[in-house]
Write an enzyme that holds these catalytic residues in place. Structure first.
Site, PDB file in Angstrom:
ATOM      1  N   HIS A   1      23.945   0.678 -16.362  1.00 41.95           N
ATOM      2  CA  HIS A   1      24.980   0.750 -15.322  1.00 41.95           C
ATOM      3  C   HIS A   1      26.249   0.010 -15.738  1.00 41.95           C
ATOM      4  O   HIS A   1      26.183  -0.988 -16.458  1.00 41.95           O
ATOM      5  CB  HIS A   1      24.438   0.158 -14.017  1.00 41.95           C
ATOM      6  CG  HIS A   1      23.252   0.896 -13.487  1.00 41.95           C
ATOM      7  ND1 HIS A   1      23.364   1.975 -12.654  1.00 41.95           N
ATOM      8  CD2 HIS A   1      21.921   0.727 -13.722  1.00 41.95           C
ATOM      9  CE1 HIS A   1      22.153   2.437 -12.376  1.00 41.95           C
ATOM     10  NE2 HIS A   1      21.259   1.694 -13.011  1.00 41.95           N
TER      11      HIS A   1
ATOM     12  N   ASP B   1       2.080   7.657   1.588  1.00 42.53           N
ATOM     13  CA  ASP B   1       0.877   6.881   1.306  1.00 42.53           C
ATOM     14  C   ASP B   1      -0.252   7.878   1.122  1.00 42.53           C
ATOM     15  O   ASP B   1      -0.624   8.569   2.075  1.00 42.53           O
ATOM     16  CB  ASP B   1       0.598   5.925   2.466  1.00 42.53           C
ATOM     17  CG  ASP B   1      -0.529   4.954   2.128  1.00 42.53           C
ATOM     18  OD1 ASP B   1      -1.126   5.077   1.037  1.00 42.53           O
ATOM     19  OD2 ASP B   1      -0.807   4.061   2.950  1.00 42.53           O
TER      20      ASP B   1
ATOM     21  N   HIS C   1      16.544  10.575 -13.222  1.00 40.14           N
ATOM     22  CA  HIS C   1      15.738   9.410 -12.853  1.00 40.14           C
ATOM     23  C   HIS C   1      15.090   9.598 -11.476  1.00 40.14           C
ATOM     24  O   HIS C   1      15.658  10.232 -10.598  1.00 40.14           O
ATOM     25  CB  HIS C   1      16.608   8.144 -12.832  1.00 40.14           C
ATOM     26  CG  HIS C   1      16.825   7.557 -14.190  1.00 40.14           C
ATOM     27  ND1 HIS C   1      17.931   6.820 -14.525  1.00 40.14           N
ATOM     28  CD2 HIS C   1      16.063   7.601 -15.310  1.00 40.14           C
ATOM     29  CE1 HIS C   1      17.839   6.427 -15.777  1.00 40.14           C
ATOM     30  NE2 HIS C   1      16.723   6.891 -16.286  1.00 40.14           N
TER      31      HIS C   1
ATOM     32  N   ASP D   1      28.966   4.054  -8.298  1.00 42.11           N
ATOM     33  CA  ASP D   1      27.748   3.286  -8.593  1.00 42.11           C
ATOM     34  C   ASP D   1      28.034   1.783  -8.554  1.00 42.11           C
ATOM     35  O   ASP D   1      28.881   1.284  -9.280  1.00 42.11           O
ATOM     36  CB  ASP D   1      27.282   3.713 -10.005  1.00 42.11           C
ATOM     37  CG  ASP D   1      26.032   2.981 -10.474  1.00 42.11           C
ATOM     38  OD1 ASP D   1      25.368   2.308  -9.660  1.00 42.11           O
ATOM     39  OD2 ASP D   1      25.702   3.103 -11.686  1.00 42.11           O
TER      40      ASP D   1
ATOM     41  N   GLY E   1       0.799  -1.225   0.000  1.00 39.05           N
ATOM     42  CA  GLY E   1       0.000   0.000   0.000  1.00 39.05           C
ATOM     43  C   GLY E   1       0.825   1.264   0.000  1.00 39.05           C
ATOM     44  O   GLY E   1       0.286   2.351  -0.149  1.00 39.05           O
TER      45      GLY E   1
ATOM     46  N   SER F   1       9.858   5.654 -19.401  1.00 37.23           N
ATOM     47  CA  SER F   1       9.390   6.909 -20.002  1.00 37.23           C
ATOM     48  C   SER F   1      10.471   7.985 -20.001  1.00 37.23           C
ATOM     49  O   SER F   1      10.250   9.068 -20.522  1.00 37.23           O
ATOM     50  CB  SER F   1       8.164   7.413 -19.251  1.00 37.23           C
ATOM     51  OG  SER F   1       8.542   7.834 -17.964  1.00 37.23           O
TER      52      SER F   1
ATOM     53  N   HIS G   1      21.310  13.178 -12.366  1.00 33.60           N
ATOM     54  CA  HIS G   1      20.537  12.893 -13.591  1.00 33.60           C
ATOM     55  C   HIS G   1      19.068  12.815 -13.220  1.00 33.60           C
ATOM     56  O   HIS G   1      18.704  12.876 -12.045  1.00 33.60           O
ATOM     57  CB  HIS G   1      21.028  11.611 -14.267  1.00 33.60           C
ATOM     58  CG  HIS G   1      20.854  10.391 -13.426  1.00 33.60           C
ATOM     59  ND1 HIS G   1      21.713  10.050 -12.415  1.00 33.60           N
ATOM     60  CD2 HIS G   1      19.894   9.417 -13.433  1.00 33.60           C
ATOM     61  CE1 HIS G   1      21.303   8.937 -11.831  1.00 33.60           C
ATOM     62  NE2 HIS G   1      20.203   8.539 -12.426  1.00 33.60           N
TER      63      HIS G   1
ATOM     64  N   ASP H   1      24.797   7.656 -11.303  1.00 30.25           N
ATOM     65  CA  ASP H   1      24.655   6.415 -12.063  1.00 30.25           C
ATOM     66  C   ASP H   1      25.396   6.581 -13.382  1.00 30.25           C
ATOM     67  O   ASP H   1      25.290   7.633 -14.019  1.00 30.25           O
ATOM     68  CB  ASP H   1      23.179   6.152 -12.363  1.00 30.25           C
ATOM     69  CG  ASP H   1      22.424   5.627 -11.152  1.00 30.25           C
ATOM     70  OD1 ASP H   1      23.058   5.350 -10.120  1.00 30.25           O
ATOM     71  OD2 ASP H   1      21.187   5.499 -11.256  1.00 30.25           O
TER      72      ASP H   1
ATOM     73  N   HIS I   1      13.694   7.079 -21.011  1.00 32.93           N
ATOM     74  CA  HIS I   1      14.798   6.513 -21.780  1.00 32.93           C
ATOM     75  C   HIS I   1      14.815   7.123 -23.179  1.00 32.93           C
ATOM     76  O   HIS I   1      14.426   6.499 -24.165  1.00 32.93           O
ATOM     77  CB  HIS I   1      14.696   4.995 -21.833  1.00 32.93           C
ATOM     78  CG  HIS I   1      16.022   4.319 -22.062  1.00 32.93           C
ATOM     79  ND1 HIS I   1      16.951   4.801 -22.952  1.00 32.93           N
ATOM     80  CD2 HIS I   1      16.590   3.229 -21.498  1.00 32.93           C
ATOM     81  CE1 HIS I   1      18.017   4.022 -22.942  1.00 32.93           C
ATOM     82  NE2 HIS I   1      17.818   3.071 -22.047  1.00 32.93           N
TER      83      HIS I   1
END
Lengths: 558, 558
Positions: A374, A449, A83, A202, A56, A239, A81, A170, A241
């Site tokens: 990576h 949550d 992400h 990394d 949840g 989404s 970056h 990364d 990449h």
């Protein structure tokens, strides 16, 4: 194995302190704090996605607690970056203090600002690029280009009088990247000659032998699949990449197909990437998905989200015929993505659903349609040999990844006592080329949550796991306040337990009898009476049904 | 995509009917029923292990419903091998009717009988071996040796006047098996020449290109790891994988180590295998684990269960320091097993825990310590070419596996209309070399939870998922029966929701007001009043906290 928590000493003058608040012992919520001369610098501020034992939960944040009272001292947040596991928690930090400057490359900041806009936060931002040097308080920052699965990623060198730290963010070392932007090993060499005192590196793929294949090896595979596809093609990937999407656009264009983007984050991110020049859209290749339906089937490629089997994303909905685009026989679906551990069952459910609808599903398991973002072990060895850092702090990864990375460092000749296996909250002090663990902060999980942040506790999650595994039984009894006699009930309701409440008919007299006995011996307190109820029904359920649901007794006095 | 259910016609004379009750569209609970001239034959009766969307469930059984009223007609249950997904549901079938004969090889029946003993069922059994022919009612059965990841596996040819069916069970075609017992392609050839009308073939690895590597390639890897291990070695694998354990015993013996078996099922199964001669224990190599502690560390191998990260199994408990054997620096742990999809996170948690304790963990990801037990695509092509069956029914697998297997059949020249993509409950009639789908039975999931079988429904599981994700809020209000006025409450309790019940202080007056308004407009029915409570608090929780817990309102009249 609970970690022994102990406070670090006050920071001695001329010493640099480094402590990760997230990203060690996990893949996600990367965040590291640097402290020098009373000022703090933060590198990355990402989110972690929950696992199945955290039901949840929407997101998990780094634990800001150790710096919450010192946010005035923060000179900036450097984002390596764009992400989620590096920028996703920025809105939650800036909601506490909205004038902390954020620093990053053009694409990184554009993606972060789009996210902040959703949270209605307008940040102070400083856009930087590779080669640039900036002074933030006592920290001199140098930005270095690195190659990753999103464009415009940066490593950061942090110079202070106490020493030089290099944080890779990364990265990998694709030697023929699509955009020609290599991980800058010349800069690494120069830093190595200057002397790197601490290397934050990394670890995600440190236990993968060899080298990550080239991103450009995927292009021909995509092109071949698209060339042979008899009808529609649906490609799902991450989404953010940009290079993967670029390869899809190019392959579609080469075979006379047009591309419709599907999914909110895909449309938004590719819009940003195209505007900033990171994505080169061939003339006329993009089409609105509503118009795409008028094209012949063999002229369409849909580029969508949902490659991890996320139930609400486009691809899952297509597989469930719960999307206006309904895949069918002759259609080809390509999952150009990894399978993040824990998502396999969800991904395979989508693959099975699409297969059942007649689609031909191409994925990592049966074609080379994905490479990692990576550096694998072979690449990391190059880094260690070029940099020859004095001390190494493996970051970004589960414990086995950190350990594998430390071993690689040692293989190149770095002494074991200079490869630091840290956890979240481990405090490392650096001075005169010497790095040392001086403390261990208590770091918790901060759960988002719904609209609540940090209110759901581990105890709540334990309750959820019990409820989710076993359901619950509520027992309500109304007793006479004076005599303790049962006036009404016991009324028993169960959920997630068994369809028919009649199963409880046998235990009701036992509860009434237990309460009568308690009343007889003078028990009046409703809490004590409810414990009598809990014990009676708990024992009965366990013995007769061999189950352990949550039991919620309530004794009301009337 | 709900399956359209329709009844098959009455079985015409001289026709063989085949219908799977489990194992299609899933990996597990394999069970297929054959009907001829009023008699039924069952092949396999296994269990399926639940996925994360079936929380709290212990096991899933095949749906016996279509044959429950016809158990008197069953001439026998043929068990192809001793894995749980082929024998695990036998106790549940025999508890309904305990005199159905079970038929299988020596090891298969020994493992089944050990299981039945735990359920206090004594079966009627018939031990068979490869080459043997038995008549059970109208069915002539011929048993054929096949190679799999457990010894003594059998394929079964079923002959009736309506035609010949060959069911492979689980199999692969290791050409240098450790016990020299090959999948009997000579028998397959002979059957092919006789004419196989319907081929029920294992699909588990049909989407894996090429050939499954030899089991014996693992031995040298195990031996090398054990030879180099400086201290203790702990090997985890499947507790029925006799040949894997054999290789561990041999490698340990070659390097002067003794082996202690850990885990109830490991000890039991290897005891059975050794007694029946399937496991050859080198003289003096086994040692009781309590005595093993007195040996020097470099003289010990522990052979344990828990390779799938099962929380209660030995390996997980070791990783959590919850077992008397505590791994530490210098110890080597080998996971000589696959990672069953869905178990990855649990397995990696164990690997990380062991790594953190200092152990060197060797697994499928970093060494060749496991091969599959199922035929890959290349092997299946051999089967199709040797058998040239008239009709093919791929079994054992998710839909993508069945589809991949059907495509392989078609690649060898079997027409698409003769490769039947069936689901659980699909009814196939065979006559004169012609197989045809004639019906679709309604097949459900039968959940075992604690001591209950089939009482937990999909609705209960949906409730558990909501409870597990969001927790619940219970609201109790006592109202005056006559006036509808609130006498006591609302009392609000939440679990798995938020630590502090004070969060509800704001909504209590809203509930009281909503109830007052309802009472005003004449609502007295306690069910209707509880709906008022549900709507009021539900809307409030959703708007103020953006969450959707289960709401359990209770209005009591006093």
């Amino acid at each position: 194995m609970p970690t022994t928590v102990y406070d670090p000493p006050a920071l001695p003058e001329g010493t640099l302190r480094v402590f990760p608040l997230g990203g060690l012992g996990e893949v996600g919520r990367n965040m590291t704090v640097f402290e020098y001369a009373g000022k703090l610098l933060i590198i990355d501020c990402g989110v972690l996605f929950p696992e199945e034992h955290q039901p949840g939960v929407d997101l998990i944040l780094p634990d800001f607690e150790p710096i919450r009272h010192r946010l005035d001292d923060v000179v900036g947040v450097v984002l390596t970056h764009g992400h989620e596991d590096h920028i996703g928690a920025v809105p939650y930090l800036l909601k506490i203090k909205n004038d902390i400057p954020i620093v990053g490359s053009g694409l990184t900041l554009a993606l972060t600002e789009a996210k902040l806009k959703e949270h209605r936060v307008r940040p102070y931002s400083l856009t930087v690029r590779e080669g640039q040097i900036e002074q933030l308080g006592p920290f001199e920052l140098e930005f270095i280009a690195v190659n990753h699965s999103i464009p415009d990623a940066l490593a950061v060198a942090v110079r202070t009088p106490a020493g030089v730290v290099l944080a890779t963010g990364d990265f990998k070392m694709d030697q023929l990247p699509l955009d020609g932007r290599l991980t800058d090993l010349r800069a690494f060499s120069r830093l190595g000659e200057e002397g790197v005192d601490l290397f934050l590196v990394d670890s995600t793929n440190a236990d993968v032998p060899g080298f990550t294949p080239l991103e450009r090896e995927i292009g021909p595979v995509l092109e071949q699949v698209i060339a042979r596809a008899p009808r529609r093609v649906i490609v799902a990937s991450f989404s953010s990449h940009v290079h993967r999407v670029q390869q899809v656009l190019d392959a579609a264009h080469a075979h006379g197909r047009r591309v419709a983007l599907l999914g909110r984050s895909m449309v938004r991110n590719m819009g940003i990437a195209a505007d900033l020049g990171y994505l080169t859209v061939p003339e006329g290749v993009l089409i609105d998905y509503k118009k795409a339906r008028d094209l012949p089937d063999d002229r369409i490629v849909y580029m969508s989200t949902g490659s991890q089997g996320e139930p609400m994303a486009v691809l899952s909905r297509m597989a469930n015929l719960d999307h206006e685009i309904e895949p069918g026989p002759g259609d080809t679906v390509i999952l150009a993505s990894s399978q993040i551990p824990g998502n396999e069952n969800a991904i395979y459910r989508v693959i099975d659903g699409l297969t059942k609808l007649g689609a031909n599903v191409v994925h990592k398991g049966n074609a080379k349609v994905h490479v990692s973002g990576h550096a694998a072990a072979g690449e990391l060895l190059y880094c260690y040999n070029i940099l020859k850092p004095r001390n190494v702090l493996p970051v970004h990864g589960e414990y086995r990844h950190l350990m594998a990375n430390a071993r690689l460092a040692q293989d190149t000749g770095i002494p074991a006592e200079r490869t630091i296996l840290a956890e979240n909250g481990t405090v490392v002090d650096l001075k005169d080329g010497h790095a040392q663990v001086v403390g261990q902060l208590d770091i918790g999980f901060v759960y988002v949550d719904g609209s609540t942040v940090g209110e759901i506790t581990d105890a709540d999650l334990k309750d959820r796991r019990i409820l989710g595994e076993e359901g619950f039984i509520s027992v309500i009894v109304v007793v006479d306040a004076a005599t303790g006699k049962v006036v009404s009930g016991p009324e028993i309701h169960a959920r997630g337990f068994a369809e028919d409440d009649k199963v409880f008919d046998g235990v009701k007299p036992k509860i009434a009898a237990a309460l009568a006995e308690a009343a007889q011996s003078g028990v009046r307190d409703s809490h004590a009476l409810s414990q009598v109820v809990r014990r009676t029904i708990g024992r009965w359920v366990n013995q007769s049904l061999r189950r352990r649901p949550m039991i919620v007794p309530l004794v009301i006095e009337a």
